[in-house]
Design an enzyme around this catalytic site. Structure first.
Site, mmCIF file in Angstrom:
data_model
loop_
_atom_site.group_PDB
_atom_site.id
_atom_site.type_symbol
_atom_site.label_atom_id
_atom_site.label_comp_id
_atom_site.label_asym_id
_atom_site.label_seq_id
_atom_site.Cartn_x
_atom_site.Cartn_y
_atom_site.Cartn_z
ATOM 1 N N CYS A 73 0.821 -1.208 0.000
ATOM 2 C CA CYS A 73 0.000 0.000 0.000
ATOM 3 C C CYS A 73 0.858 1.263 0.000
ATOM 4 C CB CYS A 73 -0.938 -0.004 1.202
ATOM 5 S SG CYS A 73 -0.143 -0.419 2.779
ATOM 6 N N HIS A 99 10.506 0.996 2.729
ATOM 7 C CA HIS A 99 9.655 1.592 1.699
ATOM 8 C C HIS A 99 10.458 2.221 0.562
ATOM 9 C CE1 HIS A 99 7.524 1.567 5.598
ATOM 10 N NE2 HIS A 99 6.542 1.083 4.863
#
Length: 338
Positions: A141, A195
């Site tokens: 996500c 990330h």
């Protein structure tokens, strides 16, 4: 029209949303979903007409619960053209031999490593490279949201460096096993967080670093994004770039928190209150000395769902143009920025 036969292995937070999104398309169909236990999610899946497949050892439990399974998970996989693996992180890797044995295409989620599929996918960034592939990983996500925001800025302005701080929701709304409840947790304490490197699995040219915190909320993640760019630009330039993106939404009109964004999704009568788009606060966009800053909110339960549909369409070679697939997917699930 010949429809792709899609199996959804794992019918949890992501899996049930992917199943519904696939069902909404006219070029693919859900031939089955898998559950390991006959819980409330399985009961709802049964009620709305999905064929349920289960581990062989648990078939009797499903029968006793009044929702007889259509067969084993292995049998479901054998019937499919493509399996979307939505099992918890780490489980998908164990399922790979089953998919290889059945000779089916497979999609994994961002909880698995890039190396499992050898290709990490984001529809706006690298759709065309996924066409015809057998194995694909749809990024997480947070990575999905960062790719959607960074890619068009890099394309139009050139990104020299991106720095991101992520305030991550602690867990999903239905998860009572995780936390924190009353703490802010650097996650990880050692930098960078995963990330930034994960963005590079999709956009290898981007110089990016990231740090993340877990906070006691379940609704959404929030990113603080800073980018150094090659070209001079204005706030309006950045707004125009973001405004042209099919999966970026500006959230203004008094929405100053993730709670209000989720209420907005409810008021729009989105299924499960889903917000498939990046939600960028336009008033947060700030530009100066070839640097830009903004806040964006990310609905972790749903943002990857349309990406999975586009990945299916690319892998099945139903559409070679990413923009056309995105438009088709968005229309079918009801993703409109109006």
């Amino acid at each position: 029209m010949v429809k792709a036969k899609i199996a959804v292995n794992g019918y949890g937070t992501i899996g049930k949303r992917v199943a519904d999104a696939v069902r909404a398309q006219d070029d693919m169909e859900v031939i089955g979903i898998s559950k390991t236990k006959p819980n409330y999610e399985a009961a709802v899946a049964h009620q709305i007409g999905y064929d349920i497949y289960a581990p062989a050892a648990n078939l009797e439990a499903f029968e006793k619960a009044g929702m007889p399974a259509a067969g084993t998970i292995e049998e479901m996989v054998e019937k499919a053209d493509l399996v979307v693996d939505c099992t918890p992180g780490g489980i998908g890797e164990k399922n790979k031999p089953m998919y290889e044995k059945a000779g089916v295409k497979a999609i994994w989620q961002g909880g698995e490593d890039h190396s499992l599929a050898g290709f990490s996918f984001n529809a706006i960034c690298n759709y065309e490279q996924a066409v015809g592939r057998d194995l694909v990983r749809v990024v997480s996500c947070n990575t999905t949201a960062l790719c959607r925001a960074i890619y068009p800025i890099d394309k139009e302005l050139g990104v020299k460096k991106a720095r991101v701080v992520l305030a991550r929701r602690a867990t999903d709304p239905n998860d009572v096993k995780k936390g924190p409840i009353n703490a802010i947790v650097p996650d990880p304490i050692k930098l960078p967080s995963h990330h930034g490197p994960d963005v590079k699995s999709v956009l290898p040219q981007i110089n990016i670093t990231s740090a993340a915190l877990k906070i006691p909320t379940t609704l959404m993640h929030v990113h603080t994004v800073n980018m150094e760019v090659e070209k001079d630009c204005t706030v309006d330039d950045v707004k125009n770039i973001f405004g042209s993106q099919p999966r970026i939404r500006f959230v203004g009109q008094g929405m100053s928190s993730t709670a209000e964004i989720m209420e907005f999704a409810r008021d729009m009568k989105r299924p499960r209150n889903d917000m498939w788009e990046n939600c960028i606060w336009p008033e947060s966009i700030t530009v100066g000395d070839k640097e830009l800053y903004f806040f964006q909110a990310v609905h972790q339960e749903s943002i990857v769902v349309p990406e999975n549909v586009d990945a299916i369409r690319a892998m099945m070679e139903f559409e070679s143009d990413g923009a056309k697939s995105i438009e088709k997917t968005n229309k079918a699930i009801g993703l409109s920025k109006k």
